[in-house]
Design an enzyme around this catalytic site. Sequence first.
Site, PDB file in Angstrom:
ATOM      1  N   PRO A   1     -48.239 -10.055   4.833  1.00  0.00           N
ATOM      2  CA  PRO A   1     -46.803 -10.456   5.201  1.00  0.00           C
ATOM      3  C   PRO A   1     -46.980 -12.163   5.980  1.00  0.00           C
ATOM      4  O   PRO A   1     -47.924 -12.337   6.512  1.00  0.00           O
ATOM      5  CB  PRO A   1     -46.507  -9.579   6.350  1.00  0.00           C
ATOM      6  CG  PRO A   1     -47.513  -8.178   6.083  1.00  0.00           C
ATOM      7  CD  PRO A   1     -48.596  -9.077   5.491  1.00  0.00           C
ATOM      8  N   GLU A   2     -45.913 -12.815   5.251  1.00  0.00           N
ATOM      9  CA  GLU A   2     -45.750 -14.137   5.514  1.00  0.00           C
ATOM     10  C   GLU A   2     -44.306 -14.146   6.622  1.00  0.00           C
ATOM     11  O   GLU A   2     -44.112 -13.029   6.889  1.00  0.00           O
ATOM     12  CB  GLU A   2     -45.582 -15.051   4.499  1.00  0.00           C
ATOM     13  CG  GLU A   2     -47.000 -15.003   3.708  1.00  0.00           C
ATOM     14  CD  GLU A   2     -46.936 -16.127   2.421  1.00  0.00           C
ATOM     15  OE1 GLU A   2     -46.164 -16.873   2.419  1.00  0.00           O
ATOM     16  OE2 GLU A   2     -47.835 -16.024   1.613  1.00  0.00           O
TER      17      GLU A   2
ATOM     18  N   HIS B   1     -52.311   6.312   7.971  1.00  0.00           N
ATOM     19  CA  HIS B   1     -52.720   4.898   8.629  1.00  0.00           C
ATOM     20  C   HIS B   1     -51.765   4.635   9.528  1.00  0.00           C
ATOM     21  O   HIS B   1     -51.700   3.390   9.990  1.00  0.00           O
ATOM     22  CB  HIS B   1     -52.903   3.901   7.413  1.00  0.00           C
ATOM     23  CG  HIS B   1     -53.874   4.312   6.568  1.00  0.00           C
ATOM     24  ND1 HIS B   1     -55.430   4.417   6.987  1.00  0.00           N
ATOM     25  CD2 HIS B   1     -53.824   4.749   5.317  1.00  0.00           C
ATOM     26  CE1 HIS B   1     -56.176   4.578   5.909  1.00  0.00           C
ATOM     27  NE2 HIS B   1     -55.130   4.698   4.733  1.00  0.00           N
TER      28      HIS B   1
ATOM     29  N   ARG C   1     -55.357  -1.272   6.041  1.00  0.00           N
ATOM     30  CA  ARG C   1     -56.866  -2.099   6.003  1.00  0.00           C
ATOM     31  C   ARG C   1     -57.201  -2.652   7.575  1.00  0.00           C
ATOM     32  O   ARG C   1     -58.606  -2.995   7.713  1.00  0.00           O
ATOM     33  CB  ARG C   1     -56.576  -3.315   5.354  1.00  0.00           C
ATOM     34  CG  ARG C   1     -56.264  -2.931   4.023  1.00  0.00           C
ATOM     35  CD  ARG C   1     -56.176  -4.418   3.210  1.00  0.00           C
ATOM     36  NE  ARG C   1     -55.684  -4.514   1.838  1.00  0.00           N
ATOM     37  CZ  ARG C   1     -55.332  -5.353   1.189  1.00  0.00           C
ATOM     38  NH1 ARG C   1     -55.679  -6.693   1.361  1.00  0.00           N
ATOM     39  NH2 ARG C   1     -54.881  -5.162  -0.065  1.00  0.00           N
TER      40      ARG C   1
END
Length: 273
Positions: A2-3, A89, A108
């Site tokens: 994500p930016e 998660h 991750r």
Amino acid sequence: MPELPEVETTKQGLLPLLNHRIAAIHIRQPRLRQLVPDSLHDMIGQTCLELSRRGKYIILKTERGHALIHLGMSGSLRLCSPTEDYRKHDHVIINFDHQLSLRFHDPRRFGVFLWLTTPIQEHPLLASLGVEPLTDDFDGLYLFKRSRQKSIAIKSFIMDSHIVVGVGNIYANEALFAAGIHPLHPAKHLDQSAYNRLAQYIKTILASAIERGGTTLRDFVNSQGEMGYFQQELSVYGKEGKPCIICHSPLQLIRINNRSTIYCSQCQPAFCA
């Protein structure tokens, strides 16, 4: 990853938490990029007073400190009912007094979820960050002055978070194409007029991406679980080999610092020393 637009979109989606008290916290998996501290439980009973963003970090302020959150490569923050089943998660759960649950989901586990009681801007993750691109501090003159001794490629220069925060790979590709600048052009050889043009396109493209909810290429969803839609407006990123929207030449792919870089060899001519 994500930016800036995706992080800003996420932050805006968390605004329903403002002025509500934290009722419970569950740390289901503390082993993220940095260990989630047990002191996070000190937030229980405190009120969410402010939500802000610095670079790609989201900051949740309470009476006695700040939660500092980074989404990492695949993380997301989602609002839902406290009774909703956990997903595999969902690593950090914060339940609020108005029956909303904040879920930090990170397959991750490259994200960050910290609790800080020291001055937030002095934290090592924030202290050396550059200017925000959507503020008046960021313009062509700023980039021109910072670039004078920089021999690195212009793409690497604008992606350096010590110079300007949040211009990730997607938006660097798009801004350089819009400005007609080759991504390998040495930063120190661009004049101020080129930097004026580039800074304006960075601002315009980031603002447009925020308005459209960010870009979903793989993992990103906002705090309501919705995808972003700016990918429908991408001009070059992910389109290697396809015709340029301006001159119809095939878009080229190169790698800069091991990142995919797409450009048009006609509209972004190579630099000649």
